[in-house]
Design a protein around this motif. Structure first.
Motif, PDB file in Angstrom:
ATOM      1  N   GLU A  34      28.583  23.304  -8.992  1.00 65.36           N
ATOM      2  CA  GLU A  34      29.062  22.627  -8.156  1.00 65.36           C
ATOM      3  C   GLU A  34      27.660  22.468  -7.114  1.00 65.36           C
ATOM      4  OE1 GLU A  34      31.748  24.855  -5.166  1.00 65.36           O
ATOM      5  OE2 GLU A  34      33.609  25.378  -6.633  1.00 65.36           O
ATOM      6  N   HIS A  35      26.706  21.985  -8.028  1.00 67.86           N
ATOM      7  CA  HIS A  35      25.700  21.180  -7.754  1.00 67.86           C
ATOM      8  C   HIS A  35      25.778  20.156  -6.570  1.00 67.86           C
ATOM      9  CE1 HIS A  35      21.758  19.486  -8.327  1.00 67.86           C
ATOM     10  NE2 HIS A  35      22.137  18.966  -8.829  1.00 67.86           N
ATOM     11  N   LEU A  36      25.110  20.642  -5.574  1.00 72.59           N
ATOM     12  CA  LEU A  36      24.823  19.311  -4.903  1.00 72.59           C
ATOM     13  C   LEU A  36      24.610  18.218  -4.889  1.00 72.59           C
ATOM     14  CD1 LEU A  36      23.793  21.993  -1.671  1.00 72.59           C
ATOM     15  CD2 LEU A  36      26.489  20.535  -2.255  1.00 72.59           C
ATOM     16  N   ILE A  37      25.314  17.246  -4.751  1.00 68.93           N
ATOM     17  CA  ILE A  37      24.386  15.830  -5.822  1.00 68.93           C
ATOM     18  C   ILE A  37      23.002  15.738  -4.632  1.00 68.93           C
ATOM     19  CG2 ILE A  37      24.988  13.617  -5.942  1.00 68.93           C
ATOM     20  CD1 ILE A  37      25.769  15.533  -7.582  1.00 68.93           C
ATOM     21  N   SER A  38      23.294  15.977  -3.281  1.00 65.49           N
ATOM     22  CA  SER A  38      22.338  14.402  -2.612  1.00 65.49           C
ATOM     23  C   SER A  38      21.790  15.809  -1.597  1.00 65.49           C
ATOM     24  CB  SER A  38      23.179  14.380  -1.561  1.00 65.49           C
ATOM     25  OG  SER A  38      22.172  13.550  -0.448  1.00 65.49           O
ATOM     26  N   LYS A  39      20.285  15.701  -1.065  1.00 68.81           N
ATOM     27  CA  LYS A  39      19.743  16.755   0.060  1.00 68.81           C
ATOM     28  C   LYS A  39      20.747  16.311   1.324  1.00 68.81           C
ATOM     29  CE  LYS A  39      15.976  18.454  -2.737  1.00 68.81           C
ATOM     30  NZ  LYS A  39      15.694  17.205  -3.802  1.00 68.81           N
ATOM     31  N   LYS A  40      20.629  15.552   2.125  1.00 67.50           N
ATOM     32  CA  LYS A  40      21.649  14.863   3.037  1.00 67.50           C
ATOM     33  C   LYS A  40      22.698  14.272   2.989  1.00 67.50           C
ATOM     34  CE  LYS A  40      19.155  10.030   3.231  1.00 67.50           C
ATOM     35  NZ  LYS A  40      18.437   9.565   3.759  1.00 67.50           N
ATOM     36  N   PRO A  41      22.781  13.757   3.994  1.00 69.17           N
ATOM     37  CA  PRO A  41      24.659  13.159   4.042  1.00 69.17           C
ATOM     38  C   PRO A  41      24.256  11.638   3.176  1.00 69.17           C
ATOM     39  CG  PRO A  41      24.515  13.908   5.883  1.00 69.17           C
ATOM     40  CD  PRO A  41      22.304  14.408   5.559  1.00 69.17           C
ATOM     41  N   MET A  42      25.317  11.169   2.503  1.00 66.48           N
ATOM     42  CA  MET A  42      25.323  10.569   1.338  1.00 66.48           C
ATOM     43  C   MET A  42      25.916   9.298   2.532  1.00 66.48           C
ATOM     44  SD  MET A  42      26.613  11.197  -1.943  1.00 66.48           S
ATOM     45  CE  MET A  42      27.677  12.312  -1.927  1.00 66.48           C
ATOM     46  N   GLN A  43      25.520   8.058   2.832  1.00 63.54           N
ATOM     47  CA  GLN A  43      25.208   6.869   3.555  1.00 63.54           C
ATOM     48  C   GLN A  43      25.623   5.580   2.397  1.00 63.54           C
ATOM     49  OE1 GLN A  43      22.808   7.940   7.221  1.00 63.54           O
ATOM     50  NE2 GLN A  43      21.549   6.725   6.665  1.00 63.54           N
ATOM     51  N   ILE A  44      26.270   5.086   3.355  1.00 62.99           N
ATOM     52  CA  ILE A  44      26.356   4.170   2.535  1.00 62.99           C
ATOM     53  C   ILE A  44      25.804   2.667   3.756  1.00 62.99           C
ATOM     54  CG2 ILE A  44      27.645   1.170   2.341  1.00 62.99           C
ATOM     55  CD1 ILE A  44      29.970   3.925   1.731  1.00 62.99           C
TER      56      ILE A  44
END
Length: 151
Positions: A34-44
């Motif tokens: 369950e590796h987290l992809i990003s340290k901050k929320p992903m945003q377009i």
């Protein structure tokens, strides 16, 4: 059978089974469940919706469909291959993160990159690795040809 409303957590069991399956070779591998992809929320950067399916005449919008993902790079930033894959992933995540299956049809997505410098290295890498071709549509506007999603 689980009689209460709690959902069974299958991932820890799968992770353990995967390590057992690799046996002696597991010691050469690193497992990160369950590796987290990003340290901050992903945003377009910008999402442009064309809910009325209007055929746009403006050169920057001719490629647009119903859901249009736009990545913007400031004048100081270069557009590189990792930016490409991050934005491509955002488009896929946007398509898949819905209440019902296939609510956003894949053929209604586009990806647009806006940058101040011609991304020569990124385009060369995509031509080499993904066999994309680049077509100039207008002054400063290029299409990547070779993917299911218009770029």
């Amino acid at each position: 059978m689980n009689t209460n409303d709690e959902k069974i957590q299958w991932h820890p069991a799968f992770d353990a089974a995967l390590q057992i399956e690799f046996g002696d070779e597991a010691k050469y591998l690193e497992f990160d469940p369950e590796h987290l992809i990003s340290k901050k929320p992903m945003q377009i950067d910008v999402l442009v919706k064309n809910e009325k399916h209007v055929k746009l005449r403006k050169n920057i919008g001719r490629i647009f469909r119903q859901y249009n993902i736009i990545e913007y790079k400031s004048p100081e930033d270069d557009l590189d291959i990792d930016d490409f894959y991050k934005t491509y992933a955002y488009a896929c995540l946007y398509k898949s993160d819905t209440e019902t299956v296939d609510l956003i049809p894949a053929d209604e997505l586009t990806i647009t990159f806006v940058c101040y410098h011609y991304p020569r290295n990124m385009l060369r890498k995509l031509e080499q690795d993904r066999k994309f071709s680049v077509e100039q549509q207008d002054s400063g506007i290029y299409y990547l040809i070779g993917d299911a999603i218009p770029i």
